[in-house]
Design an enzyme around this catalytic site. Structure first.
Site, PDB file in Angstrom:
ATOM      1  N   GLU A 195      10.020  -4.928   3.189  1.00 25.65           N
ATOM      2  CA  GLU A 195       8.795  -5.541   3.573  1.00 25.65           C
ATOM      3  C   GLU A 195       8.195  -6.356   2.347  1.00 25.65           C
ATOM      4  O   GLU A 195       8.136  -6.019   1.182  1.00 25.65           O
ATOM      5  CB  GLU A 195       7.772  -4.664   3.965  1.00 25.65           C
TER       6      GLU A 195
ATOM      7  N   ASN B 157       2.531 -10.946   8.221  1.00 25.54           N
ATOM      8  CA  ASN B 157       3.674  -9.873   7.443  1.00 25.54           C
ATOM      9  C   ASN B 157       4.907 -10.210   8.096  1.00 25.54           C
ATOM     10  O   ASN B 157       5.049  -9.628   9.325  1.00 25.54           O
ATOM     11  CB  ASN B 157       3.176  -8.517   7.562  1.00 25.54           C
TER      12      ASN B 157
ATOM     13  N   LYS C 225       4.804  -8.935  11.963  1.00 26.40           N
ATOM     14  CA  LYS C 225       4.729  -7.418  11.978  1.00 26.40           C
ATOM     15  C   LYS C 225       3.606  -7.103  13.160  1.00 26.40           C
ATOM     16  O   LYS C 225       2.448  -7.688  13.035  1.00 26.40           O
ATOM     17  CB  LYS C 225       3.986  -6.728  10.922  1.00 26.40           C
TER      18      LYS C 225
ATOM     19  N   GLU D  15      -4.090  -4.405   5.139  1.00 27.33           N
ATOM     20  CA  GLU D  15      -3.095  -5.064   5.831  1.00 27.33           C
ATOM     21  C   GLU D  15      -4.071  -5.901   7.153  1.00 27.33           C
ATOM     22  O   GLU D  15      -3.647  -6.929   7.475  1.00 27.33           O
ATOM     23  CB  GLU D  15      -2.028  -4.429   6.460  1.00 27.33           C
TER      24      GLU D  15
ATOM     25  N   CYS E 110       7.799  -1.505   8.568  1.00 29.14           N
ATOM     26  CA  CYS E 110       7.248  -0.675   7.920  1.00 29.14           C
ATOM     27  C   CYS E 110       6.338   0.094   8.966  1.00 29.14           C
ATOM     28  O   CYS E 110       6.979   1.054   9.702  1.00 29.14           O
ATOM     29  CB  CYS E 110       6.226  -1.118   6.871  1.00 29.14           C
TER      30      CYS E 110
ATOM     31  N   ASN F  31       6.900  -0.592   2.713  1.00 30.07           N
ATOM     32  CA  ASN F  31       6.280  -0.355   1.457  1.00 30.07           C
ATOM     33  C   ASN F  31       5.285   0.695   1.788  1.00 30.07           C
ATOM     34  O   ASN F  31       4.200   0.711   2.490  1.00 30.07           O
ATOM     35  CB  ASN F  31       5.225  -1.515   0.932  1.00 30.07           C
TER      36      ASN F  31
END
Ligand code: CDT
Length: 324
Positions: free
Chosen positions: A47, A107, A124, A143, A168, A193
């Site tokens: 990611e 993302n 994502k 995020e 993730c 991550n």
């Protein structure tokens, strides 16, 4: 004839703020070449591979962070990776921050076939952390400030099989794998991550590796698919990120796992036909699933304890109070 694909999980060690895109892409090309030498058809990167994990810092204006995002893929810095992939005949999966021409931020991950063409893009869905500055934390996890959520999990016909992607935090949610599994997914690619330190409940810090294995392995087994989880790992700007990148078989067994927190490639050959052993037996969805009793999964978001249960708990508490 069996359908086998040799996969490299290309863990990437820490990327510091001062590291340039071209420095990172050089490291990715080295991992890609190592994959080619090991006979890989596909190399999976993490990611947000191209930069440090920037959601750990607050900025007052999102535009101050524009330099962390890619406005084109491939762009001038990433084109050499695409060129090398085509030259070597090795496909790859790459996570990065995407800024669209109309100003949306995601993302994102792309899946690139052995001829260097993009065959799938994923944004994502599950965005963890918080949206406001929380200075009490040792580092932020913003995020929800930096990205909009993607709108679904698709699969793609690639590498001779049915391939899906997640990113993730998605890997912690059983819905991710099941929505992919319901589209016949045979191989799920998931970069991550994951900070070792979890500020809202530091008791979970020691469990990061355990929980990572738990979700990747159960997602693979319960849906009869190969799952490849790949970390950006190590000490990045003072924040320790989990390694333990792994390739998991549809049985839930780990076939390869990294042992460092640096740039490290581990390889496994995946027989995609092995998925059928699980998809056509214990996890024969068509035969055994009961979607008519799963309505709550899509009908509500948070838990709702039914009123009759609340009432009976309250009555029991009253009775116990009367007796004491
Ligand atoms: N990148 C990412 O999604 N990391 C999250 C950290 C959760 S703590 C805010 C993860 O689920 O690993």
């Amino acid at each position: 004839m069996t359908r086998t694909i040799t996969i490299g999980a290309a863990q990437v060690g820490p990327i510091q703020l001062a590291d340039t895109r071209s420095m990172v892409v050089e490291r990715l090309i080295a991992l890609l070449r190592e994959g080619a030498e090991a006979g890989c058809d596909l190399v999976v990167f993490p990611e947000l591979t191209l930069t440090t994990f920037f959601p750990r810092w607050w900025v007052d204006d999102l535009a101050e962070a524009d330099h962390f995002y890619e406005t084109e893929m491939p762009g001038p810095d990433t084109q050499p990776l695409f060129d090398e992939a085509r030259r070597l005949g090795v496909g790859f999966h790459l996570g990065y921050a995407e800024l669209t021409p109309d100003g949306h931020r995601y993302n994102t991950a792309v899946l690139v076939e052995r001829d260097g063409t993009i065959v799938g893009r994923y944004r994502k869905v599950h965005l963890p952390g918080h949206e406001d500055h929380e200075p009490w934390r040792a580092f932020q996890h913003l995020e929800r400030y930096y990205f909009e959520a993607g709108d679904g999990f698709d699969v793609h016909g690639a590498f001779g099989g049915v391939v899906g992607m997640a990113i993730c935090n998605d890997r912690r949610w059983p819905e991710t794998y099941r929505v992919l599994g319901l589209q016949g997914c045979e191989l799920a690619l998931i970069g991550y991550n994951t900070p070792i330190h979890y500020a809202p409940d530091p008791d979970q810090d020691r469990l990061q590796g355990f929980h990572n294995g738990l979700v990747l392995q159960s997602g693979a087994y319960q849906n009869g698919m190969w799952v490849v989880g790949v970390a950006k790992a190590g000490a990045e700007e003072g924040c320790d990120l989990l390694g333990e990148s792994s390739i998991v078989a549809p049985s839930g067994e780990v076939r390869a796992v990294t042992t460092t927190v640096g740039d490290e490639l581990v390889v496994a050959t995946a027989d995609l036909d092995l998925c059928a052993n699980f998809k056509q037996t214990l996890f024969d969805f068509e035969r055994y699933r009961r979607p008519e009793v799963y309505g709550r999964i899509t009908g509500q978001r948070g838990p709702a304890v039914p009123d009759h249960v609340k009432a009976s708990l309250a009555a029991r508490k009253r009775d116990e109070g009367d007796r004491s």
